[in-house]
Design a protein around this motif. Structure first.
Motif, short mmCIF file in Angstrom:
data_model
loop_
_atom_site.label_atom_id
_atom_site.label_comp_id
_atom_site.label_asym_id
_atom_site.label_seq_id
_atom_site.Cartn_x
_atom_site.Cartn_y
_atom_site.Cartn_z
N CYS A 84 -0.71 4.48 -2.37
CA CYS A 84 -1.23 4.61 -1.01
C CYS A 84 -0.35 3.79 -0.07
N ASP A 85 -0.58 3.94 1.23
CA ASP A 85 0.17 3.17 2.22
C ASP A 85 -0.40 1.75 2.34
N LEU A 86 0.26 0.94 3.14
CA LEU A 86 -0.15 -0.44 3.34
C LEU A 86 -1.10 -0.57 4.52
N ILE A 87 -1.77 -1.69 4.60
CA ILE A 87 -2.65 -1.99 5.73
C ILE A 87 -1.82 -1.96 7.02
N GLY A 88 -2.30 -1.24 8.01
CA GLY A 88 -1.60 -1.14 9.28
C GLY A 88 -0.43 -0.19 9.28
N GLN A 89 -0.15 0.44 8.12
CA GLN A 89 0.97 1.37 8.00
C GLN A 89 0.53 2.71 7.42
N GLY A 90 -0.76 3.02 7.61
CA GLY A 90 -1.25 4.32 7.18
C GLY A 90 -2.44 4.29 6.24
N LEU A 91 -2.75 3.13 5.67
CA LEU A 91 -3.86 3.05 4.71
C LEU A 91 -5.19 3.45 5.34
N ASP A 122 -7.48 -2.08 -5.93
CA ASP A 122 -7.03 -2.84 -7.08
C ASP A 122 -5.49 -2.82 -7.11
N THR A 123 -4.85 -3.83 -6.59
CA THR A 123 -5.38 -5.09 -6.09
C THR A 123 -5.10 -5.22 -4.59
N LEU A 124 -5.73 -6.24 -3.98
CA LEU A 124 -5.53 -6.50 -2.55
C LEU A 124 -4.06 -6.65 -2.22
N GLN A 125 -3.33 -7.39 -3.04
CA GLN A 125 -1.92 -7.67 -2.74
C GLN A 125 -1.09 -6.40 -2.65
N MET A 126 -1.49 -5.34 -3.35
CA MET A 126 -0.73 -4.11 -3.36
C MET A 126 -0.83 -3.32 -2.06
N VAL A 127 -1.79 -3.64 -1.20
CA VAL A 127 -1.93 -2.91 0.07
C VAL A 127 -1.56 -3.78 1.26
N ARG A 128 -1.09 -4.99 1.02
CA ARG A 128 -0.74 -5.89 2.12
C ARG A 128 0.73 -5.79 2.47
#
Length: 209
Positions: free
Chosen positions: A106-113, A133-139
């Motif tokens: 998936c995309d990152l926070i603020g970049q499409g998530l 799963d996990t938070l770090q993967m979407v930041r």
């Protein structure tokens, strides 16, 4: 810097007191409600989260003796392969429902998530839970400061509140010990401050705040 000239949107006390407001709905009764939550711990955290996800689709299923709301779940398994997800499912059940959806990218926070999650919610309006799963993967990649931690999680908090769903973030603990287990949650104190509740898995116990 561009100024925002929009007026403040306020509500007076008398109006607020007269408005019929509804209590949050629980995905897991008395434990996990609408909003943003974090589950920090070792590998067992993924198994517990998967168990909650799968049990959201059969009447009468319980988690730790607590009832689970039925509905669709989106599980972003961003550190797993499809084979690993399948193996983990077999640890939980031999008959996984079609209402649990898994995704490995998936995309990152603020970049499409946010848009991706909202698109899923439009297609599945009965969604009650999103697991990350996990938070770090979407930041996004940036310095680990209080401001950055709070800003990233606030985006997810607004998303959960807007759609009346629960978002559960799987996260890690620091290796260092601490008298307060919640101080072992990786990152600044903004990680705990921006969520509605925090859970830690320590040894054979789970603690909530």
């Amino acid at each position: 810097m561009r100024k925002n000239n929009a007026p403040l949107r306020t509500v007076d006390g008398a109006t607020l007191m007269s408005q019929p407001l509804h209590s949050p709905k629980f995905v897991v009764d008395t434990l996990l409600a609408q909003g943003l939550h974090i589950l920090a711990g070792p590998q067992g955290g993924q198994v517990l989260a998967g168990s909650v996800a799968v049990r959201s689709w059969w009447p009468g299923e319980l988690v730790w003796g607590m009832s689970v709301k039925q509905g669709t779940t989106l599980y972003l398994c961003l550190e797993d392969s499809v084979l690993r997800i399948q193996n983990r499912l077999f640890e939980i059940t031999e008959d996984a429902p079609s209402s649990v959806h898994f995704c490995t990218e998936c995309d990152l926070i603020g970049q499409g998530l946010e848009e991706q999650v909202e698109g899923f919610l439009v297609a599945h309006p009965d969604t009650v839970l999103v697991l990350v799963d996990t938070l770090q993967m979407v930041r996004p990649v940036h310095d680990a400061t209080y401001a950055n931690d709070y800003r990233d999680l606030s985006v997810l908090k607004r998303l959960a509140d807007k759609h009346g769903i629960a978002i559960l973030l799987i996260h890690h603990l620091r290796k260092e010990t601490a008298d307060d287990v919640f101080n072992r949650i990786s990152g600044t104190t903004a990680i705990s401050g921006a969520v509605d509740s925090s859970f830690t898995l320590v040894g054979r116990s789970a603690r909530q705040r």
